[in-house]
Design a protein around this motif. Structure first.
Motif, mmCIF file in Angstrom:
data_model
loop_
_atom_site.group_PDB
_atom_site.id
_atom_site.type_symbol
_atom_site.label_atom_id
_atom_site.label_comp_id
_atom_site.label_asym_id
_atom_site.label_seq_id
_atom_site.Cartn_x
_atom_site.Cartn_y
_atom_site.Cartn_z
ATOM 1 N N UNK A 87 0.850 -1.188 0.000
ATOM 2 C CA UNK A 87 0.000 0.000 0.000
ATOM 3 C C UNK A 87 0.893 1.249 0.000
ATOM 4 N N UNK A 88 0.596 2.178 -0.891
ATOM 5 C CA UNK A 88 1.411 3.387 -0.962
ATOM 6 C C UNK A 88 0.984 4.363 0.127
ATOM 7 N N UNK A 89 1.954 5.182 0.583
ATOM 8 C CA UNK A 89 1.727 6.169 1.631
ATOM 9 C C UNK A 89 2.412 7.465 1.206
ATOM 10 N N UNK A 90 2.234 8.506 2.018
ATOM 11 C CA UNK A 90 2.949 9.740 1.772
ATOM 12 C C UNK A 90 4.453 9.525 1.945
ATOM 13 N N UNK A 91 5.241 10.374 1.295
ATOM 14 C CA UNK A 91 6.686 10.252 1.426
ATOM 15 C C UNK A 91 7.146 10.344 2.872
ATOM 16 N N UNK A 92 6.533 11.250 3.657
ATOM 17 C CA UNK A 92 6.909 11.388 5.064
ATOM 18 C C UNK A 92 6.636 10.111 5.833
ATOM 19 N N UNK A 93 5.530 9.448 5.521
ATOM 20 C CA UNK A 93 5.211 8.189 6.193
ATOM 21 C C UNK A 93 6.196 7.095 5.811
ATOM 22 N N UNK A 94 6.643 7.108 4.577
ATOM 23 C CA UNK A 94 7.638 6.128 4.146
ATOM 24 C C UNK A 94 8.963 6.344 4.884
ATOM 25 N N UNK A 95 9.347 7.615 5.065
ATOM 26 C CA UNK A 95 10.603 7.916 5.763
ATOM 27 C C UNK A 95 10.545 7.439 7.206
ATOM 28 N N UNK A 96 9.503 7.832 7.936
ATOM 29 C CA UNK A 96 9.413 7.472 9.360
ATOM 30 C C UNK A 96 9.201 5.971 9.513
ATOM 31 N N UNK A 97 8.398 5.380 8.629
ATOM 32 C CA UNK A 97 8.206 3.932 8.685
ATOM 33 C C UNK A 97 9.500 3.167 8.461
ATOM 34 N N UNK A 98 10.343 3.671 7.568
ATOM 35 C CA UNK A 98 11.629 3.017 7.319
ATOM 36 C C UNK A 98 12.554 3.150 8.526
ATOM 37 N N UNK A 99 12.573 4.329 9.144
ATOM 38 C CA UNK A 99 13.379 4.496 10.354
ATOM 39 C C UNK A 99 12.972 3.486 11.419
ATOM 40 N N UNK A 100 11.681 3.424 11.701
ATOM 41 C CA UNK A 100 11.213 2.527 12.748
ATOM 42 C C UNK A 100 11.445 1.061 12.385
ATOM 43 N N UNK A 133 6.726 15.605 8.130
ATOM 44 C CA UNK A 133 7.537 14.675 8.918
ATOM 45 C C UNK A 133 7.178 14.781 10.398
ATOM 46 N N UNK A 134 6.982 16.003 10.897
ATOM 47 C CA UNK A 134 6.593 16.185 12.298
ATOM 48 C C UNK A 134 5.244 15.527 12.572
ATOM 49 N N UNK A 135 4.305 15.690 11.656
ATOM 50 C CA UNK A 135 2.992 15.068 11.847
ATOM 51 C C UNK A 135 3.121 13.558 11.971
ATOM 52 N N UNK A 136 3.986 12.971 11.170
ATOM 53 C CA UNK A 136 4.159 11.515 11.232
ATOM 54 C C UNK A 136 4.930 11.109 12.485
ATOM 55 N N UNK A 137 5.942 11.888 12.869
ATOM 56 C CA UNK A 137 6.679 11.590 14.110
ATOM 57 C C UNK A 137 5.746 11.554 15.309
ATOM 58 N N UNK A 138 4.895 12.553 15.408
ATOM 59 C CA UNK A 138 4.032 12.659 16.575
ATOM 60 C C UNK A 138 2.858 11.694 16.529
ATOM 61 N N UNK A 139 2.592 11.105 15.364
ATOM 62 C CA UNK A 139 1.516 10.117 15.239
ATOM 63 C C UNK A 139 1.990 8.700 15.560
ATOM 64 N N UNK A 140 3.290 8.514 15.717
ATOM 65 C CA UNK A 140 3.850 7.175 15.922
ATOM 66 C C UNK A 140 4.413 7.071 17.330
ATOM 67 N N UNK A 141 3.646 6.511 18.283
ATOM 68 C CA UNK A 141 4.122 6.467 19.672
ATOM 69 C C UNK A 141 5.414 5.675 19.858
#
Length: 513
Positions: free
Chosen positions: A1-14, A32-40
């Protein structure tokens, strides 16, 4: 499933085990901040200055032995973080630096914050790339993590429209190749150590841990080689059961004297030392011209192999037990402060050393004491102390972090105290306040003896700083010590209580560096 680029970046880090982000973001990084703060599962740590974020990522990486990420805002934000990224590069610390940039369609208009980020990042980075699409952002992030794991700063530039566009997907970082070593080089070094008594074994990097120090001690016991450590190791693990090792001194004449008189120098995990600065009539290369050098590289396995060749079956000698000294009294001096720190140092503490002209006394006093890690200013860019301590405290929440800080360098990144208070970190800072840039006074004596120091005395005077008030303004409890008894009582209390503390230790000016 495709996601926003920011979600791909943070998902890859985690997905690749990068679970902490030290951030000082701006408008270009809001997705990127929105995705960081959405991922506990991603710990996002706000820093009030980019030099704190980059230094904290360095401290985290040194202790966790895996990357943290640092999120910075455009080229000016990267510029503010460069000094501590420089230190991280010299330390070989794994750091993933994410630098936001303007959307690609905006940059041709040269907006006010536009700059050449890649050129700025290159001197402090082992790897630099600009993401060009959301579809590739996950793979770009994974490649950055792989590069950082090899021991360095990896910088990924993320345009805003890459982050807000769809079509991305997380990726998984590949494991870096294990470092090898040249067996032939080790054998040649072994021959030199066996055949010649005038040898120096110079160790650094990963060999400043118990396994490497034991191997070095075995070699010295079997061959008579002298031992010396690099001046500023990224992480020196000091254990009372392991022989301590003297480190190369900072003053150039003292350093040259330590290296003189050896027909062979074997470098294991360390680069050959050069002059910290140029001086009239002094060499740049501190290794004497008539000395033969042997280079084992950075792999700790090389030193172990060398020990097996020259000292088969020999155990490392027992560490010399240093006699404890009584607690000092009276007006505080650096020597008395060092004795107090040595007496109170908790077991398994992490010591971050940016004490500058007070450092040598502190290093000497704590030899043979409680087991601890000692983190040094690797690149010479001051302002690393409190930021590195912040990252180390997050990497090792069950350990006490003690920062030994000079008054001048403390002012570079004082904002780290705010982050320590916000995060509730057990980080204790002792600021040695001698009311001067004492290291500059020492350099004046070297370059323009006597008269230069008298003329420029007022220039290096930084009296008037109130670190108790400054710390309180950041939300950190603080006290001031004028006597050895003051320091003992205040440091005892600070080490026992949770959360950050600062102690301003008022000491006389240093008369000689």
């Amino acid at each position: 499933m495709s996601v926003l680029g920011a979600q791909a970046v943070i998902g890859t880090l985690l997905g690749s085990g990068v679970e902490v982000c030290f951030a000082n973001p701006g408008t270009s990084e809001m997705h990127l901040v929105a995705e960081l703060t959405a991922r506990p599962e991603m710990r996002h740590v706000l820093c009030l200055f980019e030099g704190v974020a980059s230094g904290a990522a360095d401290g985290y990486g040194r202790m966790a032995e895996k990357p943290a990420s640092a999120l910075l805002h455009l080229g000016p934000g990267l510029a503010n973080g460069l000094a501590n990224l420089h230190n991280a590069r010299r330390a070989g610390t794994p750091v993933v630096t994410l630098v936001g940039d303007h959307a690609t369609f905006l940059t041709p208009f040269d907006p006010p914050l536009h700059s050449d980020i890649e050129t700025m990042a290159a001197p402090v980075s082992a790897w630099v790339r600009r993401a060009t699409s959301a579809a590739g952002a996950g793979r770009d992030t994974a490649d950055a993590i792989t590069a950082a794991r090899s021991g360095g700063v990896a910088t990924l530039v993320l345009p805003a429209d890459v982050c807000w566009s769809g079509g991305g997907s997380p990726a998984v970082a590949a494991a870096p190749a294990a470092p090898g070593f040249d067996a032939g080089a080790v054998e040649r070094a072994a021959k030199a150590l066996r055949d010649d008594t005038d040898c120096l074994l110079f160790v650094g990097g990963p060999n400043m841990r118990p396994a490497g120090l034991r191997a070095a001690a075995r070699i010295a016991a079997a061959t008579g080689a002298r031992l010396l450590g690099e001046k500023s190791p990224a992480r020196h693990r000091r254990d009372p059961g392991v022989p301590d090792i003297a480190r190369l001194p900072y003053p150039i004449d003292d350093a040259m004297a330590r290296l003189r008189g050896h027909r062979h120098i074997v470098f294991a995990g360390a680069r050959p030392p050069t002059a910290f600065f140029a001086y009239p009539g002094k060499p740049a290369d501190l290794v004497p011209a008539d000395t033969e050098t042997h280079h084992l590289g950075m792999s700790p396995d090389a030193l172990e192999h060398l020990a097996d060749l020259v000292a088969p079956g020999l155990s490392a000698p027992a560490a010399e037990q240093t006699a404890g000294t009584g607690l000092p009294s009276g007006e505080l001096t650096v020597a008395k402060a060092a004795a107090v720190v040595a007496h109170l140092l908790p077991e398994d503490a992490i010591v971050v050393d940016e004490a500058m002209t007070s450092s040598s006394a502190l290093v000497a006093a704590t030899a043979g004491g409680a087991r601890h890690d000692w983190l040094c200013l690797t690149g010479g860019a001051i302002g690393m102390g409190m930021p590195v301590a912040t990252g180390a405290a997050i990497a090792c929440p069950d350990r006490t972090v003690l920062t030994l800080e000079a008054d001048g360098s403390a002012m570079y990144t004082l904002q780290a105290l705010w982050t320590q208070a916000r995060e509730g970190l057990h980080a204790v800072t002792v600021v040695f306040n001698n009311s001067s840039y004492a290291i500059l006074a020492g350099e004046l004596d070297r370059v323009v003896p006597d008269a230069g120091r008298r003329r420029a005395g007022s220039f290096v005077d930084i009296s008037g700083l109130d670190f108790v008030a400054l710390a309180a303004g950041m939300g950190v409890p603080a006290t001031r010590a004028h006597t050895a008894g003051d320091l003992y009582a205040q440091l005892s209390r600070a080490l026992a209580e949770p959360g950050p503390h600062l102690i301003e230790a008022v000491v006389p000016p240093v008369t000689r560096l």
